[in-house]
Design a protein around this motif. Structure first.
Motif, PDB file in Angstrom:
ATOM      1  N   ARG A   8       0.827  -1.191   0.000  1.00 36.61           N
ATOM      2  CA  ARG A   8       0.000   0.000   0.000  1.00 36.61           C
ATOM      3  C   ARG A   8       0.873   1.258   0.000  1.00 36.61           C
ATOM      4  O   ARG A   8       0.607   2.212  -0.738  1.00 36.61           O
ATOM      5  N   THR A   9       1.923   1.272   0.784  1.00 32.66           N
ATOM      6  CA  THR A   9       2.840   2.410   0.829  1.00 32.66           C
ATOM      7  C   THR A   9       3.536   2.598  -0.509  1.00 32.66           C
ATOM      8  O   THR A   9       3.667   3.717  -1.010  1.00 32.66           O
ATOM      9  N   PHE A  10       3.985   1.489  -1.089  1.00 27.75           N
ATOM     10  CA  PHE A  10       4.632   1.566  -2.397  1.00 27.75           C
ATOM     11  C   PHE A  10       3.675   2.135  -3.442  1.00 27.75           C
ATOM     12  O   PHE A  10       4.059   2.970  -4.261  1.00 27.75           O
ATOM     13  N   ALA A  11       2.434   1.710  -3.419  1.00 29.65           N
ATOM     14  CA  ALA A  11       1.442   2.203  -4.377  1.00 29.65           C
ATOM     15  C   ALA A  11       1.212   3.705  -4.188  1.00 29.65           C
ATOM     16  O   ALA A  11       1.100   4.452  -5.163  1.00 29.65           O
ATOM     17  N   ARG A  12       1.161   4.174  -2.955  1.00 23.89           N
ATOM     18  CA  ARG A  12       0.967   5.597  -2.698  1.00 23.89           C
ATOM     19  C   ARG A  12       2.161   6.414  -3.169  1.00 23.89           C
ATOM     20  O   ARG A  12       2.002   7.473  -3.768  1.00 23.89           O
ATOM     21  N   VAL A  13       3.348   5.916  -2.895  1.00 29.20           N
ATOM     22  CA  VAL A  13       4.551   6.633  -3.323  1.00 29.20           C
ATOM     23  C   VAL A  13       4.616   6.680  -4.848  1.00 29.20           C
ATOM     24  O   VAL A  13       4.918   7.716  -5.447  1.00 29.20           O
ATOM     25  N   ALA A  14       4.321   5.562  -5.493  1.00 28.78           N
ATOM     26  CA  ALA A  14       4.343   5.523  -6.957  1.00 28.78           C
ATOM     27  C   ALA A  14       3.308   6.485  -7.532  1.00 28.78           C
ATOM     28  O   ALA A  14       3.571   7.206  -8.514  1.00 28.78           O
ATOM     29  N   ALA A  15       2.120   6.517  -6.955  1.00 29.13           N
ATOM     30  CA  ALA A  15       1.084   7.445  -7.429  1.00 29.13           C
ATOM     31  C   ALA A  15       1.527   8.885  -7.233  1.00 29.13           C
ATOM     32  O   ALA A  15       1.285   9.746  -8.086  1.00 29.13           O
ATOM     33  N   GLY A  16       2.196   9.171  -6.122  1.00 30.02           N
ATOM     34  CA  GLY A  16       2.702  10.522  -5.875  1.00 30.02           C
ATOM     35  C   GLY A  16       3.727  10.940  -6.905  1.00 30.02           C
ATOM     36  O   GLY A  16       3.709  12.061  -7.403  1.00 30.02           O
ATOM     37  N   ALA A  20       3.297  14.026  -9.511  1.00 33.22           N
ATOM     38  CA  ALA A  20       4.306  15.084  -9.559  1.00 33.22           C
ATOM     39  C   ALA A  20       4.929  15.171 -10.947  1.00 33.22           C
ATOM     40  O   ALA A  20       5.163  16.264 -11.468  1.00 33.22           O
ATOM     41  N   GLY A  21       5.175  14.040 -11.562  1.00 31.47           N
ATOM     42  CA  GLY A  21       5.736  14.037 -12.917  1.00 31.47           C
ATOM     43  C   GLY A  21       4.777  14.638 -13.924  1.00 31.47           C
ATOM     44  O   GLY A  21       5.162  15.388 -14.816  1.00 31.47           O
ATOM     45  N   GLY A  22       3.498  14.312 -13.786  1.00 34.16           N
ATOM     46  CA  GLY A  22       2.494  14.879 -14.687  1.00 34.16           C
ATOM     47  C   GLY A  22       2.370  16.375 -14.533  1.00 34.16           C
ATOM     48  O   GLY A  22       2.215  17.107 -15.509  1.00 34.16           O
ATOM     49  N   THR A  23       2.468  16.852 -13.298  1.00 36.10           N
ATOM     50  CA  THR A  23       2.415  18.295 -13.058  1.00 36.10           C
ATOM     51  C   THR A  23       3.618  18.981 -13.684  1.00 36.10           C
ATOM     52  O   THR A  23       3.492  20.024 -14.317  1.00 36.10           O
ATOM     53  N   ALA A  24       4.796  18.385 -13.536  1.00 37.68           N
ATOM     54  CA  ALA A  24       6.004  18.974 -14.119  1.00 37.68           C
ATOM     55  C   ALA A  24       5.909  19.013 -15.637  1.00 37.68           C
ATOM     56  O   ALA A  24       6.280  20.005 -16.270  1.00 37.68           O
ATOM     57  N   ILE A  25       5.393  17.964 -16.227  1.00 32.74           N
ATOM     58  CA  ILE A  25       5.250  17.932 -17.685  1.00 32.74           C
ATOM     59  C   ILE A  25       4.208  18.959 -18.125  1.00 32.74           C
ATOM     60  O   ILE A  25       4.383  19.660 -19.111  1.00 32.74           O
ATOM     61  N   GLY A  26       3.128  19.071 -17.364  1.00 34.80           N
ATOM     62  CA  GLY A  26       2.091  20.043 -17.706  1.00 34.80           C
ATOM     63  C   GLY A  26       2.593  21.466 -17.650  1.00 34.80           C
ATOM     64  O   GLY A  26       2.307  22.277 -18.520  1.00 34.80           O
ATOM     65  N   VAL A  27       3.378  21.788 -16.630  1.00 31.83           N
ATOM     66  CA  VAL A  27       3.926  23.142 -16.511  1.00 31.83           C
ATOM     67  C   VAL A  27       4.933  23.399 -17.620  1.00 31.83           C
ATOM     68  O   VAL A  27       4.937  24.461 -18.234  1.00 31.83           O
ATOM     69  N   ALA A  28       5.778  22.446 -17.913  1.00 31.98           N
ATOM     70  CA  ALA A  28       6.762  22.623 -18.980  1.00 31.98           C
ATOM     71  C   ALA A  28       6.070  22.740 -20.335  1.00 31.98           C
ATOM     72  O   ALA A  28       6.500  23.498 -21.193  1.00 31.98           O
ATOM     73  N   GLY A  29       4.972  22.020 -20.512  1.00 32.81           N
ATOM     74  CA  GLY A  29       4.256  22.097 -21.786  1.00 32.81           C
ATOM     75  C   GLY A  29       3.659  23.465 -22.019  1.00 32.81           C
ATOM     76  O   GLY A  29       3.716  24.001 -23.113  1.00 32.81           O
TER      77      GLY A  29
END
Length: 73
Positions: A8-16, A20-29
């Motif tokens: 469960r912890t691994f899944a939460r960290v992976a989702a985080g 965060a990666g999607g937000t960074a890509i969205g801002v850079a786009g």
């Protein structure tokens, strides 16, 4: 129980990381899509004729007229 918490912890960290990666890509786009600014200088002796529609409903673009005055002859 410990293995279940670890999954469960691994899944939460992976989702985080994915969020965060999607937000960074969205801002850079959006930053990459910003238009470049252009500086234009026009002599003071020129005049701008704005666009118009003729009687056949065709659009004629505006233009700069730098030859209509006596300064450029």
């Amino acid at each position: 129980m410990r293995a279940h918490r670890a999954k469960r912890t691994f899944a939460r960290v992976a989702a985080g990381f994915m969020l965060a990666g999607g937000t960074a890509i969205g801002v850079a786009g959006t930053a990459a899509a910003a238009p470049a600014t252009t500086t234009v200088s026009v002599p003071t002796s020129c005049s701008w004729h704005s666009g118009w529609y003729d009687s056949n409903h065709h659009w004629h673009q505006g233009y700069w007229d730098c030859n209509s005055n006596g300064n450029n002859r």
